[in-house]
Design a protein around this motif. Structure first.
Motif, short mmCIF file in Angstrom:
data_model
loop_
_atom_site.label_atom_id
_atom_site.label_comp_id
_atom_site.label_asym_id
_atom_site.label_seq_id
_atom_site.Cartn_x
_atom_site.Cartn_y
_atom_site.Cartn_z
N ALA A 98 10.95 -43.64 -59.41
CA ALA A 98 11.02 -42.11 -59.09
C ALA A 98 11.22 -41.68 -57.38
CB ALA A 98 9.03 -41.43 -59.68
N GLY A 99 11.18 -43.00 -57.40
CA GLY A 99 12.27 -42.56 -55.57
C GLY A 99 10.61 -42.23 -54.68
N ILE A 100 9.04 -42.24 -54.92
CA ILE A 100 7.97 -41.53 -54.27
C ILE A 100 7.54 -42.38 -53.51
CG2 ILE A 100 6.00 -39.92 -54.88
CD1 ILE A 100 7.02 -39.47 -57.49
N PRO A 101 7.52 -42.33 -52.45
CA PRO A 101 6.20 -43.35 -52.11
C PRO A 101 5.08 -44.02 -52.29
CG PRO A 101 7.29 -41.90 -50.01
CD PRO A 101 7.17 -41.18 -51.34
N LEU A 102 4.70 -45.35 -52.14
CA LEU A 102 3.26 -45.35 -52.55
C LEU A 102 2.83 -46.03 -51.21
CD1 LEU A 102 4.02 -48.25 -55.49
CD2 LEU A 102 2.80 -46.01 -55.90
N VAL A 103 1.49 -45.37 -50.77
CA VAL A 103 0.28 -45.04 -49.72
C VAL A 103 -0.65 -46.34 -50.24
CG1 VAL A 103 1.08 -42.96 -48.87
CG2 VAL A 103 -0.64 -43.67 -49.85
N ASN A 104 -1.59 -46.32 -48.73
CA ASN A 104 -2.68 -47.72 -48.98
C ASN A 104 -3.96 -46.75 -49.09
OD1 ASN A 104 -1.08 -49.65 -49.72
ND2 ASN A 104 -0.71 -49.79 -47.26
N ALA A 105 -4.79 -46.89 -49.04
CA ALA A 105 -5.83 -45.79 -48.35
C ALA A 105 -7.12 -47.69 -48.00
CB ALA A 105 -6.86 -45.24 -50.04
N VAL A 106 -7.69 -47.13 -46.96
CA VAL A 106 -8.32 -48.22 -46.45
C VAL A 106 -9.33 -47.73 -45.48
CG1 VAL A 106 -8.43 -49.93 -44.41
CG2 VAL A 106 -6.12 -49.43 -45.44
N HIS A 107 -10.27 -48.47 -46.30
CA HIS A 107 -11.62 -47.58 -45.45
C HIS A 107 -11.77 -47.48 -44.02
CE1 HIS A 107 -15.86 -46.44 -45.27
NE2 HIS A 107 -15.86 -45.21 -46.73
N PRO A 108 -12.35 -46.72 -43.28
CA PRO A 108 -12.71 -47.34 -41.51
C PRO A 108 -13.34 -48.28 -41.68
CG PRO A 108 -13.48 -45.00 -42.22
CD PRO A 108 -12.57 -45.61 -43.35
N ALA A 109 -14.87 -48.19 -42.81
CA ALA A 109 -15.49 -49.80 -42.78
C ALA A 109 -14.69 -50.75 -42.79
CB ALA A 109 -16.65 -48.60 -42.76
N ALA A 110 -13.82 -50.58 -43.15
CA ALA A 110 -13.13 -51.99 -42.89
C ALA A 110 -12.72 -52.64 -41.93
CB ALA A 110 -11.78 -51.81 -44.55
N THR A 111 -12.83 -54.07 -42.07
CA THR A 111 -12.28 -54.75 -40.66
C THR A 111 -10.92 -56.15 -41.19
OG1 THR A 111 -14.78 -54.63 -39.87
CG2 THR A 111 -13.14 -56.84 -39.13
N LEU A 112 -9.74 -55.16 -40.63
CA LEU A 112 -9.20 -56.40 -40.72
C LEU A 112 -8.33 -56.64 -39.18
CD1 LEU A 112 -9.13 -54.83 -43.30
CD2 LEU A 112 -6.77 -54.45 -43.22
N ALA A 113 -8.18 -57.79 -39.60
CA ALA A 113 -6.99 -58.79 -38.41
C ALA A 113 -6.30 -57.98 -38.16
CB ALA A 113 -7.59 -60.34 -38.68
N SER A 114 -5.48 -57.85 -36.91
CA SER A 114 -4.84 -57.30 -36.58
C SER A 114 -3.54 -57.92 -36.91
CB SER A 114 -4.27 -57.54 -35.00
OG SER A 114 -4.60 -59.10 -34.30
N THR A 115 -3.43 -59.28 -37.68
CA THR A 115 -2.27 -60.84 -37.88
C THR A 115 -2.17 -59.88 -39.67
OG1 THR A 115 -3.63 -61.78 -37.66
CG2 THR A 115 -2.26 -61.65 -36.29
N VAL A 116 -3.06 -59.37 -39.92
CA VAL A 116 -2.79 -59.54 -41.13
C VAL A 116 -1.72 -58.32 -42.08
CG1 VAL A 116 -4.01 -57.94 -43.59
CG2 VAL A 116 -5.61 -59.73 -41.76
N THR A 117 -1.33 -58.54 -43.20
CA THR A 117 0.15 -57.63 -43.82
C THR A 117 -0.61 -57.27 -45.11
OG1 THR A 117 1.26 -59.87 -44.66
CG2 THR A 117 1.66 -59.48 -42.49
N LEU A 118 -0.33 -55.79 -45.40
CA LEU A 118 -0.57 -55.24 -45.81
C LEU A 118 0.42 -55.39 -47.17
CD1 LEU A 118 -3.51 -52.13 -45.25
CD2 LEU A 118 -4.03 -54.56 -46.13
N GLY A 119 0.60 -54.58 -48.92
CA GLY A 119 1.73 -54.32 -49.53
C GLY A 119 1.28 -52.54 -49.67
N ARG A 120 2.34 -52.39 -50.04
CA ARG A 120 2.02 -50.85 -50.37
C ARG A 120 0.96 -51.01 -51.71
NH1 ARG A 120 6.33 -49.28 -53.08
NH2 ARG A 120 6.82 -51.79 -53.99
#
Length: 238
Positions: A98-120
């Protein structure tokens, strides 16, 4: 000079949540905590939900009506809040079409290294820790308090349940489900569409489509591709 107007509260992208059940409410809370998007409401295929409000937001219609509501409500993004891995992946492809972007939901209390790559279309819950150089595919759920150690690869449509501990350099293939409190030792592969039971300790590779339980984890169900196909072709019982 960077344009910061897009990130101001009045200019946040308007998004819909697909799925108004329990997981949808979790996703809403994450999005509200993160305050990156303006959540407009829900779509859900349970017609009894239409017209009701869930945590203060309306359920506008069914997911099949996404394109219409995206236009009417001036929607800039969607996130799919459905726990079933296969359904979540399938809907993501419909949203893409449908051409609509998929977004992520990342809780501010999660800890992700700066080198982590996320999908959609990823949901990263409170207390999650994702370490150095991990790769997280599309439509993944990393549920409350799970730990994903260094250089681990998580495939499309995977669900890592609360309290799971995944060692370094693990590969979790698409559609896999890792049950609550399970432990996965480093350098093993969790096969596609497999199920790892709650509390299991995985010390060896898990075959595709297998179900493993126990300490150490052992297969209780192992279906070959031909068996899966044969089961699909059998006539339904009356």
């Amino acid at each position: 000079m960077p344009n910061t107007a897009r990130n101001s509260p009045s200019r946040r992208d308007r998004i819909l949540i697909l799925g108004a059940g329990g997981h949808g409410r979790v996703v809403l809370d994450i999005l509200l905590q993160a305050a990156r998007y303006q959540v407009v409401g829900y779509l859900d295929n349970n017609r009894d939900m239409i017209g009701r409000r869930v945590d203060g937001l309306p359920v506008y219609g069914t997911i099949e009506d996404l394109e219409r509501f995206a236009h009417e409500l001036d929607i800039q993004g969607v996130i799919i809040a459905i726990g079933d891995n296969g359904t979540r992946r399938g809907l993501a492809r419909q949203v893409d079409a449908a051409g609509i972007p998929l977004v992520n939901a990342v809780h501010p209390a999660a800890t992700l290294a700066s080198t982590v790559t996320l999908g959609r279309n990823d949901v990263i819950c409170a207390g999650v820790v994702v370490c150095d150089r991990c790769q997280i595919g599309d439509s993944v759920i990393l549920n409350t308090g799970c730990v994903v150690d260094y250089q681990t690869m998580i495939g499309e449509g995977v669900h890592i349940c609360p309290g799971v501990r995944i060692g370094g350099r693990v590969k979790v293939e698409s559609g896999a489900f890792v049950g609550i409190g399970a432990t996965v030792v480093p350098k093993v592969t969790i096969g596609c569409e497999s199920i790892t039971g709650a509390g299991a300790v995985v010390t060896a590779d898990v075959p595709s489509m297998a179900t493993v339980v126990g300490v150490p984890a052992r297969p209780v169900k192992l279906a070959s591709a031909s068996e899966e196909l044969a089961a699909m072709l059998l006539p339904a019982r009356p």
